[in-house]
Design a protein around this motif. Structure first.
Motif, short mmCIF file in Angstrom:
data_model
loop_
_atom_site.label_atom_id
_atom_site.label_comp_id
_atom_site.label_asym_id
_atom_site.label_seq_id
_atom_site.Cartn_x
_atom_site.Cartn_y
_atom_site.Cartn_z
N THR A 205 41.83 20.97 -32.69
CA THR A 205 41.39 22.04 -32.36
C THR A 205 41.84 22.86 -31.16
O THR A 205 42.52 22.10 -30.32
CB THR A 205 39.85 21.89 -32.04
OG1 THR A 205 39.62 20.85 -31.02
CG2 THR A 205 39.19 21.30 -33.50
N THR B 210 27.92 12.82 -21.57
CA THR B 210 28.38 12.23 -22.91
C THR B 210 27.79 10.99 -23.09
O THR B 210 27.31 10.53 -24.32
CB THR B 210 29.89 12.26 -23.07
OG1 THR B 210 30.41 13.52 -22.72
CG2 THR B 210 30.21 11.89 -24.41
N ARG C 217 28.50 20.44 -24.12
CA ARG C 217 29.48 20.84 -25.32
C ARG C 217 30.49 19.50 -25.80
O ARG C 217 30.48 19.55 -26.93
CB ARG C 217 30.18 22.14 -24.71
CG ARG C 217 29.48 23.17 -24.73
CD ARG C 217 30.21 24.28 -24.01
NE ARG C 217 29.66 25.58 -23.79
CZ ARG C 217 29.18 26.44 -24.59
NH1 ARG C 217 29.59 26.45 -26.08
NH2 ARG C 217 28.37 27.19 -24.40
N ILE C 218 30.82 18.77 -24.87
CA ILE C 218 31.77 17.94 -25.07
C ILE C 218 31.08 16.72 -25.86
O ILE C 218 31.61 16.30 -26.81
CB ILE C 218 32.75 17.30 -23.86
CG1 ILE C 218 33.63 18.30 -23.43
CG2 ILE C 218 33.40 15.99 -24.14
CD1 ILE C 218 34.49 18.06 -22.29
N SER D 118 29.90 14.97 -33.39
CA SER D 118 30.06 15.70 -34.62
C SER D 118 31.31 14.74 -35.40
O SER D 118 31.12 14.51 -36.43
CB SER D 118 30.38 17.03 -34.49
OG SER D 118 31.82 17.34 -33.93
N TYR D 119 32.35 14.53 -34.63
CA TYR D 119 33.52 13.94 -35.54
C TYR D 119 33.12 12.42 -35.71
O TYR D 119 33.63 11.85 -36.89
CB TYR D 119 34.69 14.01 -34.65
CG TYR D 119 35.31 15.43 -34.77
CD1 TYR D 119 36.09 15.74 -35.96
CD2 TYR D 119 35.03 16.27 -33.63
CE1 TYR D 119 36.48 16.95 -36.09
CE2 TYR D 119 35.79 17.62 -33.61
CZ TYR D 119 36.35 18.00 -34.85
OH TYR D 119 36.92 19.32 -35.02
N VAL E 75 39.56 15.11 -25.22
CA VAL E 75 39.32 16.19 -24.75
C VAL E 75 39.45 16.38 -23.24
O VAL E 75 38.91 17.36 -22.48
CB VAL E 75 37.40 16.34 -25.17
CG1 VAL E 75 37.23 16.48 -26.56
CG2 VAL E 75 36.89 15.26 -24.46
N GLU F 275 28.52 16.80 -27.91
CA GLU F 275 28.16 17.40 -29.22
C GLU F 275 29.54 17.43 -30.12
O GLU F 275 29.49 17.19 -31.24
CB GLU F 275 27.50 18.54 -29.18
CG GLU F 275 25.97 18.61 -28.42
CD GLU F 275 25.34 20.10 -28.65
OE1 GLU F 275 25.86 20.90 -29.06
OE2 GLU F 275 24.27 20.00 -27.66
N TYR F 276 30.53 18.00 -29.54
CA TYR F 276 31.95 17.92 -29.91
C TYR F 276 32.26 16.56 -30.70
O TYR F 276 32.78 16.30 -31.68
CB TYR F 276 32.80 18.66 -29.26
CG TYR F 276 34.45 18.56 -29.49
CD1 TYR F 276 34.81 19.71 -30.39
CD2 TYR F 276 35.11 17.43 -29.51
CE1 TYR F 276 36.39 19.71 -30.59
CE2 TYR F 276 36.57 17.23 -29.88
CZ TYR F 276 36.99 18.63 -30.55
OH TYR F 276 38.28 18.49 -31.09
N CYS F 277 32.37 15.75 -29.59
CA CYS F 277 32.77 14.21 -30.12
C CYS F 277 31.73 13.29 -31.12
O CYS F 277 32.04 12.91 -31.93
CB CYS F 277 32.75 13.42 -28.60
SG CYS F 277 33.92 13.88 -27.55
N SER G 172 36.45 22.43 -26.95
CA SER G 172 35.69 21.61 -26.91
C SER G 172 34.47 21.85 -26.02
O SER G 172 33.28 21.40 -25.69
CB SER G 172 36.16 20.15 -26.72
OG SER G 172 37.02 20.21 -25.69
N ASP H 71 41.83 18.00 -29.04
CA ASP H 71 41.34 19.48 -28.42
C ASP H 71 42.50 19.81 -27.33
O ASP H 71 42.44 21.01 -27.13
CB ASP H 71 40.06 19.28 -28.00
CG ASP H 71 39.49 20.84 -27.87
OD1 ASP H 71 39.64 21.74 -28.58
OD2 ASP H 71 39.11 21.23 -26.78
#
Length: 310
Positions: free
Chosen positions: A271, A150, A97-98, A104-105, A223, A100-102, A275, A249
């Protein structure tokens, strides 16, 4: 360890109750929101399952405390802990999840999403060539499970990934791992920074004026934990363009107060600590697996090292 009485304290206590009850465990349970949790509940229990406890309690009589999140700073940071009390944490899809969050930005930045959207509003046709991930250097603070996952995902996309850890121990998914005491030696080379570190006395305020004075035109993503960041130093670094943008986040105070200056800064994205959300299913699966391993005397991969704080 003979576990009998387990109290589960969480905003999602009803869903956790439904899932755990279906497992038909031969244990006594109480499922509560924190506002209904009392000292009597704590004294009744030999095990506590919780995460973001706002009040301060003495857990020293318990046999086991299980965190519903990856972090355990709410239990350990600047607090005394009885080392006879087992502390474990949740391990699930946090790393994925983390990552993909990072990602994306960072992709949004490299592909100029904001610029093209601004041009669209002006009906302006202005080509810009996106940058490649494979040309970027990323420094990930924290080389545990989340940091490694990550790093693995970023590395598969061609990113040159560096790690920072308390020990500086090398790990294969990183180009190089640097000890936190020496982390400033390489930061000037980095395009992006990602903090996944737990909160300990060594990581509190790590991203301060000294850090930001050594970077230039970089992106910063937090995050990990809010208290690792000096917010005033970040805002100054943004104004001086040492940092181009910040993705935040996590914060020292959550929810972030409405009068906090971070809300107003145009190059800060906020957010609400999403994240790496623990889903009820994942939380229960990790708890059940830990309980099973504990009762069968099997190794615990999610046992917290009290001396390290994670």
């Amino acid at each position: 360890m003979n576990i009998k009485n387990i109290v589960v304290v969480s905003p999602m206590h009803k869903e956790l109750q439904r899932l755990i009850t279906a497992k038909k465990l031969q244990k006594n349970f109480r499922f509560l929101p924190e506002e209904h949790f009392t000292e009597q509940d704590l004294q009744w229990a030999d095990t506590l399952v919780a995460f973001n406890m706002k009040a301060t309690y003495n857990f020293s009589h318990l046999q086991w405390v299980h965190s519903l999140g990856a972090g355990v700073d709410k239990f350990l940071f600047k607090k005394k802990w009885n080392e006879n009390v087992l502390l474990t944490r949740t391990i699930c899809s946090f790393g994925q999840r983390i990552a993909e969050y990072c990602l994306s930005y960072i992709l949004k930045d490299l592909q100029y999403h904001d610029q093209f959207h601004a041009f669209k509003k002006e009906k302006k046709w202005q080509p810009m060539t996106p940058k490649l991930l494979s040309e970027q250097k990323v420094m990930i603070y924290g080389t545990g499970e989340i940091g490694q996952k990550t790093a693995k995902i970023f590395s598969l996309l061609g990113v040159d990934v560096y790690g920072v850890s308390l020990s500086g121990k090398q790990k294969e998914v990183f180009t190089e791992v640097i000890a936190v005491d020496n982390h400033l030696s390489r930061v000037s080379e980095m395009d992006y920074f990602i903090n996944t570190l737990p909160l300990t006395e060594k990581t509190e305020g790590l991203f301060n004026e000294d850090f930001f004075n050594n970077v230039s035109n970089s992106g910063f993503i937090n995050v990990g934990r809010g208290a690792s960041l000096n917010e005033a130093a970040l805002l100054e670094a943004l104004d001086q363009e040492q940092i181009r943008f910040a993705i935040l986040d996590v914060f020292s105070e959550e929810p972030l107060p409405r009068n906090n200056k971070l809300w107003e800064h145009p190059n800060v994205w906020i957010t609400p600590h999403i994240s790496a959300v623990t889903t009820p299913v994942e939380a229960v699966n990790c708890f059940i697996e830990t309980l099973k391993n504990l009762e069968e005397g099997l190794p615990l991969s999610n046992k917290v090292d009290i001396t390290k704080g994670f």
